[in-house]
Design an enzyme around this catalytic site. Structure first.
Site, PDB file in Angstrom:
ATOM      1  CE1 TYR A   1      -4.207   1.687   0.567  1.00 15.06           C
ATOM      2  CE2 TYR A   1      -2.923   3.082   2.026  1.00 15.06           C
ATOM      3  CZ  TYR A   1      -4.078   2.838   1.304  1.00 15.06           C
ATOM      4  OH  TYR A   1      -5.101   3.754   1.329  1.00 15.06           O
TER       5      TYR A   1
ATOM      6  CB  SER B   1       0.940  -5.321   2.894  1.00 17.93           C
ATOM      7  OG  SER B   1       0.007  -4.537   3.591  1.00 17.93           O
ATOM      8  CD  GLN B   2      -2.372  -1.818  -2.528  1.00 14.21           C
ATOM      9  OE1 GLN B   2      -3.251  -1.014  -2.262  1.00 14.21           O
ATOM     10  NE2 GLN B   2      -1.277  -1.470  -3.170  1.00 14.21           N
TER      11      GLN B   2
ATOM     12  CG  ASP C   1       0.415  -7.459  10.587  1.00 12.16           C
ATOM     13  OD1 ASP C   1       0.218  -6.244  10.707  1.00 12.16           O
ATOM     14  OD2 ASP C   1       0.543  -8.019   9.477  1.00 12.16           O
TER      15      ASP C   1
ATOM     16  CG  HIS D   1       2.296  -5.220   7.923  1.00  9.09           C
ATOM     17  ND1 HIS D   1       1.299  -6.143   7.682  1.00  9.09           N
ATOM     18  CD2 HIS D   1       2.389  -4.458   6.788  1.00  9.09           C
ATOM     19  CE1 HIS D   1       0.808  -5.940   6.474  1.00  9.09           C
ATOM     20  NE2 HIS D   1       1.456  -4.934   5.906  1.00  9.09           N
TER      21      HIS D   1
END
Length: 334
Positions: free
Chosen positions: A95, A194-195, A281, A310
Site C-alpha cells: 500500500y 500486504s496490499q 501484526d 507486519h
C-alpha cells in the site's frame, strides 16, 4: 507491540462465514472480459541501466478498461529468445508504493526468474515512487467523497470502487507476463506483501488456470468486518473514519467490500500457496490472514512469525519463497 488477536490454536481453526454477493463471479467475469477486450498488446521496451546481472524492460500493458499500466520486467542477463523459457514471478506492491527504480527489484531475476513488477495505479507517493495515474472508467469520477487514501475511493458502489480497477490491473499483469517472449507461460507464480499479498490472492482466485503458485505475504484486503473491529491501524482505519461520517452507508459499503475480500478469492484458488502471518501484526490482523488461509481451496501452508508484526519474515521469508517454488518444480534451470 504484543500479540493481541486470537490465540494461535484458535487462529488455525478460525473459519468465519464468507459474505459473498450472488453476482460475484459474474461481476468479475464481466469486468475482466471488458478490460481484456479494451487492452492493447503489452509493450516491452529494453532500457539501459547500471545493472549488469539482469536486463530490464520498461513495461506498459492494458489494465482495467484498457487503461495503460506501467511496470518493470527483469530477467537474468544472458536469457535470450530461443533459450529455455523462464519461470516467472509477477509481483504486486504494498500500500502506497509504486514501481520505483528497477534496481529495487533484484531478488527474483538474480535467482534466475523472469520478474514482472506491476506499478500500482494512483499510488507511489508514500514510500516508493510510481508512474501510473488512477483513471476511473471512461475517465469519469469514480464516486463521491472519500477519506484520504485509497480504501474508500468510490466505495459507495462496487462498479466505482478503486479496488475493482486495481484487481483487474493485477489479473491483466499476469496476461502481460505470459506474453513476454522470455516467459514460460505455464510456470507463472504471483506474490506480494500486504496490499500486494491481497492482490496475489485475488489473482490466484480469478485466474486459477494461469497461476501455478501463490506466495501471499501478510495479506491486506481480507475479512474487512473483522479487521475494522480489531485494529486501529491504517489502511483499515480509513474505512472506520469514513463510516464515522457516512453513518447511513454501512450496508452499501460492506456490500462493496465483499467484492474484493480475500476470503472469497481464496475459496476459488487452486494453485499451491504459501502464506505468512505475523502474530503481532497490527496492520493486517492475524485473524484476517488466517480467515483467508483457512478458506483457501488449493494446497497450502502458512509460515507463522510469533514475535513479528507486519514486517513478518523479511529476508527469511524470501528464503521460504525460494524454497517453496523450488519444491513445486518452478525453480530456474541451473
Amino acid at each position: 507491540m504484543s500479540a493481541y488477536d486470537l490465540p494461535l490454536d484458535q487462529l488455525r481453526a478460525y473459519r468465519p462465514e464468507r459474505t459473498e454477493p450472488p453476482d460475484f463471479d459474474a461481476f468479475w467475469a464481466d469486468t475482466l472480459a471488458a478490460s481484456r477486450a479494451a487492452a492493447a498488446a503489452p509493450a516491452f521496451e529494453r532500457i539501459e541501466t547500471p545493472l549488469r546481472a539482469v536486463t530490464v524492460d520498461d513495461v506498459t500493458f492494458g489494465g482495467f478498461a484498457g487503461q495503460p499500466i506501467r511496470g518493470w520486467f527483469l530477467a537474468p542477463e544472458g536469457a535470450a529468445e530461443g533459450g529455455a523459457p523462464l519461470p516467472t514471478v509477477v509481483e504486486f506492491i504494498g500500500y502506497g508504493g509504486g514501481r520505483s527504480f528497477p534496481f529495487q527489484w533484484l531478488q527474483w531475476a538474480t535467482a534466475g526468474y523472469g520478474h514482472l513488477v506491476m506499478d500500482t495505479r494512483g499510488q507511489g507517493s508514500s514510500w516508493s515512487p510510481g508512474d501510473t495515474p488512477d483513471l476511473e472508467e471512461d475517465r469519469q469520477p469514480g464516486g463521491g467523497g472519500h477519506y484520504p487514501g485509497f480504501v474508500t475511493r468510490g466505495v459507495e458502489r462496487p462498479e466505482t470502487w478503486y479496488y475493482r480497477r486495481l484487481v483487474a490491473d493485477a489479473v491483466l499483469a499476469v496476461d502481460a507476463a505470459r506474453a513476454h517472449p522470455l516467459v514460460d507461460a505455464s510456470r507463472i507464480a504471483v506474490t506480494g506483501k500486504s496490499q500486494g499479498g491481497g492482490l496475489a490472492l485475488a489473482v490466484a482466485g480469478l485466474a486459477p488456470d494461469a497461476v501455478r503458485a501463490a506466495a501471499v505475504d501478510v495479506p491486506f484486503l481480507c475479512h474487512w468486518r473483522r479487521a475494522v473491529e480489531v485494529t486501529d491501524g491504517f489502511p483499515y482505519q480509513e474505512l472506520t473514519r469514513y463510516l464515522a461520517i457516512h453513518r447511513l452507508q454501512e450496508a452499501d459499503v460492506f456490500r462493496t467490500l465483499s467484492y474484493v475480500d480475500g476470503l472469497n478469492f481464496a475459496a476459488r484458488a487452486t494453485a499451491p500457496a504459501l502464506f505468512s502471518v505475523g502474530l503481532m501484526d497490527e496492520i493486517c490482523p492475524p485473524s484476517t490472514v488466517f480467515a483467508a488461509f483457512n478458506q483457501y481451496a488449493g494446497p497450502k501452508d502458512v509460515r507463522v512469525w510469533p514475535f513479528n508484526g507486519h514486517e513478518a519474515g523479511e529476508l527469511v521469508g524470501q528464503a521460504d519463497r525460494y524454497a517453496f517454488l523450488e519444491g513445486l518444480g518452478l525453480a530456474p534451470a541451473r
